[in-house]
Design a protein around this motif. Structure first.
Motif, PDB file in Angstrom:
ATOM      1  N   ASP A  72       1.027  -1.139  -0.164  1.00  0.00           N
ATOM      2  CA  ASP A  72      -0.014   0.159   0.070  1.00  0.00           C
ATOM      3  C   ASP A  72       1.174   1.133   0.274  1.00  0.00           C
ATOM      4  O   ASP A  72       1.714   1.466   0.445  1.00  0.00           O
ATOM      5  N   ASP A  73       0.584   1.988  -0.782  1.00  0.00           N
ATOM      6  CA  ASP A  73       0.611   3.733  -0.536  1.00  0.00           C
ATOM      7  C   ASP A  73      -0.083   4.621  -0.370  1.00  0.00           C
ATOM      8  O   ASP A  73       0.020   5.467  -0.706  1.00  0.00           O
ATOM      9  N   THR A  74      -0.051   4.394   1.155  1.00  0.00           N
ATOM     10  CA  THR A  74      -1.350   5.596   1.971  1.00  0.00           C
ATOM     11  C   THR A  74      -0.894   6.584   2.114  1.00  0.00           C
ATOM     12  O   THR A  74      -1.325   7.797   2.210  1.00  0.00           O
ATOM     13  N   GLY A  75       0.344   6.821   2.172  1.00  0.00           N
ATOM     14  CA  GLY A  75       1.672   7.962   2.445  1.00  0.00           C
ATOM     15  C   GLY A  75       0.572   8.161   4.097  1.00  0.00           C
ATOM     16  O   GLY A  75       1.108   7.462   5.112  1.00  0.00           O
ATOM     17  N   ILE A  76       0.369   9.602   4.119  1.00  0.00           N
ATOM     18  CA  ILE A  76       0.231   9.658   5.659  1.00  0.00           C
ATOM     19  C   ILE A  76      -0.978   9.374   5.779  1.00  0.00           C
ATOM     20  O   ILE A  76      -1.386   9.485   7.099  1.00  0.00           O
ATOM     21  N   GLY A  77      -2.083   9.711   4.953  1.00  0.00           N
ATOM     22  CA  GLY A  77      -3.574   9.489   5.594  1.00  0.00           C
ATOM     23  C   GLY A  77      -3.893  10.803   6.218  1.00  0.00           C
ATOM     24  O   GLY A  77      -5.147  11.030   6.961  1.00  0.00           O
ATOM     25  N   ILE A  78      -4.071  12.139   4.664  1.00  0.00           N
ATOM     26  CA  ILE A  78      -3.869  13.224   4.867  1.00  0.00           C
ATOM     27  C   ILE A  78      -5.573  13.344   5.212  1.00  0.00           C
ATOM     28  O   ILE A  78      -6.255  13.561   5.548  1.00  0.00           O
ATOM     29  N   LEU A  79      -6.215  13.079   3.806  1.00  0.00           N
ATOM     30  CA  LEU A  79      -7.176  12.845   3.696  1.00  0.00           C
ATOM     31  C   LEU A  79      -7.931  12.456   4.614  1.00  0.00           C
ATOM     32  O   LEU A  79      -9.441  12.634   5.020  1.00  0.00           O
ATOM     33  N   PRO A  80      -8.226  11.276   4.757  1.00  0.00           N
ATOM     34  CA  PRO A  80      -8.820   9.984   5.537  1.00  0.00           C
ATOM     35  C   PRO A  80      -8.727  10.716   7.087  1.00  0.00           C
ATOM     36  O   PRO A  80      -9.344  10.663   7.703  1.00  0.00           O
ATOM     37  N   PHE A  81      -7.362  11.029   7.217  1.00  0.00           N
ATOM     38  CA  PHE A  81      -7.642  12.006   8.727  1.00  0.00           C
ATOM     39  C   PHE A  81      -8.487  12.917   8.874  1.00  0.00           C
ATOM     40  O   PHE A  81      -8.639  12.692  10.175  1.00  0.00           O
ATOM     41  N   PHE A  82      -8.314  13.859   8.070  1.00  0.00           N
ATOM     42  CA  PHE A  82      -9.333  15.518   8.240  1.00  0.00           C
ATOM     43  C   PHE A  82     -11.140  15.060   7.756  1.00  0.00           C
ATOM     44  O   PHE A  82     -11.856  15.768   8.091  1.00  0.00           O
ATOM     45  N   HIS A  83     -10.785  13.448   7.237  1.00  0.00           N
ATOM     46  CA  HIS A  83     -12.598  13.117   6.311  1.00  0.00           C
ATOM     47  C   HIS A  83     -12.965  14.080   7.886  1.00  0.00           C
ATOM     48  O   HIS A  83     -13.591  12.662   9.202  1.00  0.00           O
ATOM     49  N   GLY A  84     -14.325  14.651   7.807  1.00  0.00           N
ATOM     50  CA  GLY A  84     -15.430  14.694   9.041  1.00  0.00           C
ATOM     51  C   GLY A  84     -14.359  15.204  10.850  1.00  0.00           C
ATOM     52  O   GLY A  84     -15.661  15.797  10.960  1.00  0.00           O
ATOM     53  N   LYS A  85     -13.633  15.819  10.332  1.00  0.00           N
ATOM     54  CA  LYS A  85     -13.123  16.300  11.452  1.00  0.00           C
ATOM     55  C   LYS A  85     -13.267  17.889  11.407  1.00  0.00           C
ATOM     56  O   LYS A  85     -13.639  18.101  10.698  1.00  0.00           O
ATOM     57  N   ASN A  86     -13.216  18.106  13.217  1.00  0.00           N
ATOM     58  CA  ASN A  86     -14.035  19.687  13.382  1.00  0.00           C
ATOM     59  C   ASN A  86     -12.617  19.980  13.441  1.00  0.00           C
ATOM     60  O   ASN A  86     -12.381  19.556  14.904  1.00  0.00           O
ATOM     61  N   ILE A  87     -12.849  21.366  14.180  1.00  0.00           N
ATOM     62  CA  ILE A  87     -11.698  22.336  12.912  1.00  0.00           C
ATOM     63  C   ILE A  87     -11.731  23.479  14.033  1.00  0.00           C
ATOM     64  O   ILE A  87     -12.642  24.358  13.599  1.00  0.00           O
ATOM     65  N   LEU A  88     -10.820  23.806  15.277  1.00  0.00           N
ATOM     66  CA  LEU A  88     -11.141  24.820  15.601  1.00  0.00           C
ATOM     67  C   LEU A  88      -9.781  25.540  15.129  1.00  0.00           C
ATOM     68  O   LEU A  88      -8.811  25.921  15.300  1.00  0.00           O
ATOM     69  N   LEU A  89     -10.307  26.864  15.066  1.00  0.00           N
ATOM     70  CA  LEU A  89      -9.091  27.767  13.862  1.00  0.00           C
ATOM     71  C   LEU A  89      -9.110  28.954  14.651  1.00  0.00           C
ATOM     72  O   LEU A  89     -10.297  29.908  13.998  1.00  0.00           O
ATOM     73  N   THR A  90      -7.923  29.981  14.976  1.00  0.00           N
ATOM     74  CA  THR A  90      -8.425  31.142  15.322  1.00  0.00           C
ATOM     75  C   THR A  90      -6.954  31.785  14.704  1.00  0.00           C
ATOM     76  O   THR A  90      -6.436  31.183  13.718  1.00  0.00           O
ATOM     77  N   GLY A  91      -7.399  33.122  14.560  1.00  0.00           N
ATOM     78  CA  GLY A  91      -6.737  33.896  13.304  1.00  0.00           C
ATOM     79  C   GLY A  91      -6.717  33.385  11.846  1.00  0.00           C
ATOM     80  O   GLY A  91      -5.936  33.810  10.862  1.00  0.00           O
ATOM     81  N   ALA A  92      -7.910  33.482  11.396  1.00  0.00           N
ATOM     82  CA  ALA A  92      -8.645  32.889  10.800  1.00  0.00           C
ATOM     83  C   ALA A  92      -8.584  34.144   8.834  1.00  0.00           C
ATOM     84  O   ALA A  92      -8.900  33.782   8.162  1.00  0.00           O
ATOM     85  N   THR A  93      -8.782  35.724   9.476  1.00  0.00           N
ATOM     86  CA  THR A  93      -8.727  36.797   9.067  1.00  0.00           C
ATOM     87  C   THR A  93      -7.051  36.827   7.886  1.00  0.00           C
ATOM     88  O   THR A  93      -6.973  37.560   7.783  1.00  0.00           O
ATOM     89  N   GLY A  94      -6.267  36.372   9.027  1.00  0.00           N
ATOM     90  CA  GLY A  94      -4.641  36.879   9.014  1.00  0.00           C
ATOM     91  C   GLY A  94      -4.443  35.895   7.039  1.00  0.00           C
ATOM     92  O   GLY A  94      -4.763  35.147   6.825  1.00  0.00           O
ATOM     93  N   ILE A 177     -18.654  27.665  23.701  1.00  0.00           N
ATOM     94  CA  ILE A 177     -18.336  27.011  24.575  1.00  0.00           C
ATOM     95  C   ILE A 177     -18.394  25.686  24.459  1.00  0.00           C
ATOM     96  O   ILE A 177     -17.726  24.848  24.045  1.00  0.00           O
ATOM     97  N   ALA A 178     -19.800  25.447  25.081  1.00  0.00           N
ATOM     98  CA  ALA A 178     -20.893  24.218  24.868  1.00  0.00           C
ATOM     99  C   ALA A 178     -20.350  23.444  23.371  1.00  0.00           C
ATOM    100  O   ALA A 178     -19.787  22.564  23.622  1.00  0.00           O
ATOM    101  N   ARG A 179     -20.436  24.076  22.698  1.00  0.00           N
ATOM    102  CA  ARG A 179     -21.112  23.273  20.474  1.00  0.00           C
ATOM    103  C   ARG A 179     -19.538  22.708  20.485  1.00  0.00           C
ATOM    104  O   ARG A 179     -19.261  21.699  20.484  1.00  0.00           O
ATOM    105  N   VAL A 180     -18.058  24.214  20.354  1.00  0.00           N
ATOM    106  CA  VAL A 180     -17.392  23.821  20.479  1.00  0.00           C
ATOM    107  C   VAL A 180     -16.360  22.747  21.113  1.00  0.00           C
ATOM    108  O   VAL A 180     -15.604  21.619  20.908  1.00  0.00           O
ATOM    109  N   ARG A 181     -16.579  22.675  22.559  1.00  0.00           N
ATOM    110  CA  ARG A 181     -16.233  21.473  23.565  1.00  0.00           C
ATOM    111  C   ARG A 181     -16.428  20.427  23.091  1.00  0.00           C
ATOM    112  O   ARG A 181     -15.787  19.976  22.564  1.00  0.00           O
ATOM    113  N   LYS A 182     -18.108  20.420  22.874  1.00  0.00           N
ATOM    114  CA  LYS A 182     -18.212  19.106  22.232  1.00  0.00           C
ATOM    115  C   LYS A 182     -17.456  18.525  20.912  1.00  0.00           C
ATOM    116  O   LYS A 182     -17.445  17.234  21.261  1.00  0.00           O
TER     117      LYS A 182
END
Length: 553
Positions: A72-94, A177-182
């Protein structure tokens, strides 16, 4: 065995690659109505997307019995790792935050991206999201790809959260807070104050205290996989030679003499006490600002950093490691971030960044000399490579079953693998501005280099002022102002003009080696692939003119 009855991890690829001929694999064989690649991976179409089965699934045994190669040559698995993941990002306007958001939306299928935006309420946060992010010129490629569904997609995926990393609870309301924490799986801390010589209290609050607040919140999240912190490579301070990718130890300094010096142990609590003392002794706002800027530079000089921005970013790294507990911590340290090299299109940039005032001043004939060494390596990295490295490193570290006991550090730099000398850089500038002058009839000469600031100052003033006796008073004052600006500019960036160090990129090299061919194409992170002449003359300077001088975002 029916493939539809098997429940296995999915790796998602873009819709544009649903045709089997689009994949860089050979020797495709058929098994019934399905397609099997030479790697042994089964290709399945679900809702218009292409998926491959995990190599560890029992189906692999069935393929093996049919005598197919199961390597197999799946590499790191970037796409499957992020699939469905929820992300909190600060500095999004930068600059970097915005490119990370665009790349994630365009390249993978995530859940929600919560964007902590400095705003007084939800309506103001949504306005900033629209005006500064989704309406940005950066997103035009994604708009073209999605067409009429673009607005619906960004409404579904991008969730603005009104807040402020410099306030308690990050300035979020209880519902947020509750939504992001969950929900949140990954936190990307990209917000910072990047002013090199700002007030000490403001820099400490934005670059040290704010990341601490975010880490405290991270420790309360239910499903957090990883905390990624965007720092800067220049936290290394005044050290020279090859700078390694290693985390800071609390109390460490940036002096040349070595990692530890008992007389200059950095005590974060003491630094806060000094700020309070200086603040209480100032009689008015003007004195307060002046005193806190002076204090910031004095402390940076004492502890071995070029400026207070670099010092407070180092303090932020120390503080995060100190309080993180068992939260896996990834630290990304880019050098000087400049315009996009390839994605989503070449030359996009936001803000008048570190080398850009130098470029513009030279192009306008206002910088005849440079206070720096022509043979020193300048370290520049395109912002899309920083975003790709951040995303790939998050996937690599997040996929580890046993996280590293120490924070993992990635330099995103070019000095060790694809060095660019100042002599070459200014030659590219000379070639460009002679062919395409910013100011009609403006004559541009090759830059002169100086290692003595007094010599540089004298030469600059003479070159700009010319025969001032024949100039009207207004022109004399303008020439004086231009010379003063050139001096201030070169003094401010003196640390990179004589910076005798290179940044090791061993972890980033390992990242590249672990990536599959598909991932290397989709997530370009290798600085060795940058053609500097092309980048400077054909991409970066035209991008500056379009997005900074002409004012598009």
């Amino acid at each position: 065995m029916l493939l539809s009855n098997i429940n296995f991890p999915l790796a998602k690829f873009p819709k544009t690659s649903t045709n089997i001929n689009h994949f860089p694999f050979s020797n495709i064989k058929s098994v019934g109505s399905k397609k099997v690649l030479s790697s042994g991976k089964m290709k399945v179409l679900i809702d218009g997307y292409t998926y491959f089965n995990s190599p560890s699934h029992p189906l692999e045994a069935e393929l093996h019995h049919q005598e197919f190669n199961t390597t197999d040559d799946t590499g790191i698995g970037i796409l499957p790792f992020f699939h469905g993941k929820n992300i909190l990002l600060t500095g999004a306007t930068g600059l970097l935050g915005k490119v990370v958001v665009e790349k994630i939306l365009r390249s993978m299928s995530v859940g929600k991206i919560y964007l902590l935006i400095k705003a007084k309420d939800k309506e103001a946060a949504l306005t900033r999201l629209t005006n500064e992010i989704t309406n940005s010129d950066l997103f035009k490629t994604l708009k073209q790809e999605l067409g009429d569904s673009y607005e619906a997609m960004v409404r579904e995926k991008l969730i603005p959260i009104a807040g402020n990393i410099c306030e308690p609870n990050l300035g979020m309301d209880s519902e947020s807070i509750a939504r992001v924490r969950k929900d949140v799986d990954v936190i990307i801390q990209s917000a910072a104050s990047t002013v090199l010589n700002d007030r000490y209290d403001l820099l400490v609050d934005a670059n040290m205290s704010a990341p601490q607040r975010l880490m405290r919140f991270a420790k309360t999240c239910n499903n957090l996989t990883l905390f990624a912190h965007i720092s800067t490579a220049y936290v290394s301070g005044k050290r020279e030679g090859l700078i390694m990718e290693r985390p800071f130890i609390m109390g460490e300094n940036g002096r040349k003499e070595g990692l530890y010096d008992e007389s200059t142990q950095l005590d974060i609590i003491e630094e806060n006490n000094l700020i309070l003392k200086s603040s209480s002794s100032s009689s008015n706002h003007h004195d307060l600002t002046k005193n806190l800027k002076r204090l910031a530079q004095d402390r940076a000089t004492l502890f071995g950093w070029h400026n207070s921005y670099h010092m407070t970013k180092a303090m932020g790294e120390m503080a995060l490691d100190e309080i993180r507990g068992d939260v896996p911590l990834l630290i990304i340290r880019p050098t000087v971030i400049e315009s996009t090299y390839k994605e989503p299109f070449p030359g996009w940039i936001q803000g008048n960044r570190m080398f850009d005032p130098v470029i513009m001043a030279y192009g306008k004939g206002q910088l005849p000399g440079f206070f720096g060494d022509s043979q020193v390596i300048m370290d520049v990295i395109p912002v899309d490579m920083v975003a790709n490295t951040t995303i790939a490193a998050i996937a690599k570290e997040g996929n580890m079953h046993r996280p590293h006991p120490q924070p993992r550090v990635y330099h995103v730099a070019s000095s060790a693998t694809n060095p660019l000398l100042y002599s070459d850089f200014f030659e590219y500038l000379f070639h460009y501005f002679n062919s395409s002058p910013l100011i009609p009839s403006q004559e541009i000469s090759r830059i002169k280099y100086f290692d003595d600031f007094r010599d540089f100052s004298e030469y600059t003033r003479n070159a700009i002022n010319g025969d001032k006796d024949k100039m009207p008073l207004k022109s004399q004052n303008q020439a004086k102002a231009k010379a003063a600006y050139a001096e201030k500019l070169c003094k401010l960036y003196e640390f990179i003009g004589f910076f005798n160090a290179r940044f090791d990129t061993g972890n980033t090299e390992s990242l590249i080696e672990a990536m599959s061919k598909e991932e290397k194409l989709s997530f370009e992170v290798d600085a060795r692939n940058i053609e500097w002449k092309k980048y400077i003359e054909e991409i970066h300077i035209p991008g500056l003119i379009k997005h900074i001088i002409n004012g598009t975002v």
